[in-house]
Design a protein around this motif. Structure first.
Motif, PDB file in Angstrom:
ATOM      1  N   TRP A 181      84.339  66.930  68.274  1.00 21.45           N
ATOM      2  CA  TRP A 181      83.663  65.855  67.532  1.00 21.45           C
ATOM      3  C   TRP A 181      82.822  65.004  68.468  1.00 21.45           C
ATOM      4  N   PHE A 182      83.360  64.679  69.659  1.00 18.60           N
ATOM      5  CA  PHE A 182      82.620  63.887  70.633  1.00 18.60           C
ATOM      6  C   PHE A 182      81.328  64.592  71.041  1.00 18.60           C
ATOM      7  N   LEU A 183      81.423  65.895  71.321  1.00 21.12           N
ATOM      8  CA  LEU A 183      80.240  66.659  71.727  1.00 21.12           C
ATOM      9  C   LEU A 183      79.200  66.697  70.609  1.00 21.12           C
ATOM     10  N   ASP A 184      79.663  66.899  69.398  1.00 21.44           N
ATOM     11  CA  ASP A 184      78.759  66.934  68.250  1.00 21.44           C
ATOM     12  C   ASP A 184      78.068  65.587  68.072  1.00 21.44           C
ATOM     13  N   THR A 185      78.855  64.512  68.139  1.00 22.75           N
ATOM     14  CA  THR A 185      78.309  63.165  67.947  1.00 22.75           C
ATOM     15  C   THR A 185      77.334  62.789  69.059  1.00 22.75           C
ATOM     16  N   ALA A 186      77.595  63.289  70.268  1.00 18.07           N
ATOM     17  CA  ALA A 186      76.719  62.994  71.410  1.00 18.07           C
ATOM     18  C   ALA A 186      75.487  63.897  71.448  1.00 18.07           C
ATOM     19  N   GLY A 187      75.318  64.761  70.459  1.00 20.32           N
ATOM     20  CA  GLY A 187      74.150  65.635  70.390  1.00 20.32           C
ATOM     21  C   GLY A 187      74.230  66.852  71.286  1.00 20.32           C
ATOM     22  N   LEU A 188      75.444  67.295  71.586  1.00 26.00           N
ATOM     23  CA  LEU A 188      75.624  68.441  72.486  1.00 26.00           C
ATOM     24  C   LEU A 188      76.174  69.668  71.748  1.00 26.00           C
ATOM     25  N   LYS A 189      75.821  69.799  70.494  1.00 27.63           N
ATOM     26  CA  LYS A 189      76.347  70.891  69.691  1.00 27.63           C
ATOM     27  C   LYS A 189      75.874  72.251  70.176  1.00 27.63           C
TER      28      LYS A 189
END
Length: 268
Positions: A181-189
Motif C-alpha cells: 500500500w505504501f509503494l502504491d500510494t507513493a507512486g511506485l506501483k
C-alpha cells in the motif's frame, strides 16, 4: 539519595502493581493502546520529515498511512512473540516438565504479549469504526472483532494460548501487505520493489495463513483429548475462529494470486 529513593519506589510500584499477575492483563492492554498512539504520532512525525510524498497526501490518506504504521509495528511484535512461543519456548511443549494440560498453560510473558495485541485490536477497531468506511469495510470490523474477542478470552482465561499464538503468527504477512500500500500510494506501483513485494506476499500468505492453519488443525486433532477439556466458550473458539479466518484467508489469497498474475503479465 532522593533520586535513588524515588527510583526504588517506582520500581517497587511497577513490580507490585503493574506487573503483578492479577493486574498484568489489564496493564498490558492499556500498554498496547498507549503504544498504538505513540507509534501513530512517531509515524506521522517521521513521514513528514523524511518522505516527500507524505505531505502531498490528503488528510484521510495520511491517517491511513499512520494507521498502517501501527499495524506494521504490532505485526512485527506479535509475530516474534508468537514464533517464540510456538516453536522455541518450552511453555507449551509436550516434552516439558511443566505440570498441567498444555491447553491451560500461560506465563506472565505470554499474557503480556496477548494483552498488547488486545490493546491493538481495540485501538484499531475504534479507528475503523470512527472513520468507517475509510479504513476498511465490514470484513475488517468482523476480522478485528473476532480476533479481539478470541485473544482477550485466551488472555483472561489462560486457555488455549498456544492456538491463539499459532493464529497470531499470520500477522507476519501484515508488513508486506502494508508495504504494498505504501509503494502504491507513493507512486511506485511500477517499481521492481513492488513486484518483489507481491511475490513476498504470496509466499508469506501461503505459509502463514494457509499451511500453518493446516498444521494448527492437525495439532488440535492430535491433542483433542486436552482440547475437549476446555470450557465451552474456549472449545468453540479453538474451532470457530480459525475456521472463520481460514475462509477469509482463502478468499484473500485468491485475490492475491489474481493480483500477482496481473502484475506479472504486465511485465512480460
Amino acid at each position: 539519595m532522593d533520586v535513588t529513593s524515588y527510583q526504588n519506589q517506582a520500581e517497587g510500584f511497577v513490580k507490585r502493581y503493574l506487573l503483578s499477575d492479577p493486574l498484568l492483563p489489564y496493564t498490558s492492554v492499556l500498554a498496547g493502546i498507549f503504544l498504538c498512539k505513540m507509534v501513530y504520532d512517531l509515524t506521522d512525525s517521521y513521514s513528514s520529515i523524511h518522505i516527500k510524498s507524505y505531505s502531498a497526501l490528503t488528510k484521510m490518506k495520511r491517517i491511513e498511512w499512520n494507521n498502517r504504521g501501527i499495524s506494521t509495528v504490532h505485526a512485527i511484535f506479535i509475530s516474534l512473540m508468537a514464533l517464540y512461543f510456538v516453536f522455541f519456548s518450552d511453555l507449551f511443549s509436550d516434552q516439558t516438565s511443566l505440570q498441567g494440560l498444555m491447553v491451560l498453560r500461560s506465563s506472565p510473558l505470554s499474557n503480556f504479549g496477548l494483552g498488547v495485541s488486545v490493546g491493538y485490536f481495540l485501538a484499531d477497531l475504534g479507528m475503523i469504526i470512527w472513520l468507517y468506511p475509510s479504513l476498511g469495510g465490514l470484513e475488517y470490523i468482523f476480522h478485528h472483532s473476532l480476533s479481539g474477542v478470541a485473544v482477550a478470552y485466551s488472555l483472561f482465561s489462560g486457555e488455549a494460548q498456544l492456538y491463539t499464538y499459532m493464529v497470531l503468527i499470520s500477522e507476519v504477512t501484515t508488513p508486506s501487505i502494508n508495504l504494498r500500500w505504501f509503494l502504491d500510494t507513493a507512486g511506485l506501483k511500477r517499481s521492481k520493489a513492488y513486484l518483489i513485494n507481491g511475490v513476498a506476499i504470496f509466499l508469506a500468505w501461503l505459509t502463514a495463513r494457509i499451511l500453518l492453519f493446516i498444521y494448527m488443525f492437525y495439532h488440535v486433532y492430535i491433542h483433542y483429548d486436552q482440547v475437549v477439556q476446555l470450557n465451552t466458550f474456549g472449545y468453540l473458539l479453538v474451532f470457530v475462529v480459525p475456521i472463520a479466518l481460514s475462509v477469509m484467508n482463502l478468499m484473500w489469497f485468491g485475490k492475491i494470486v489474481k493480483g500477482l498474475k496481473k502484475t506479472l503479465e504486465k511485465r512480460q
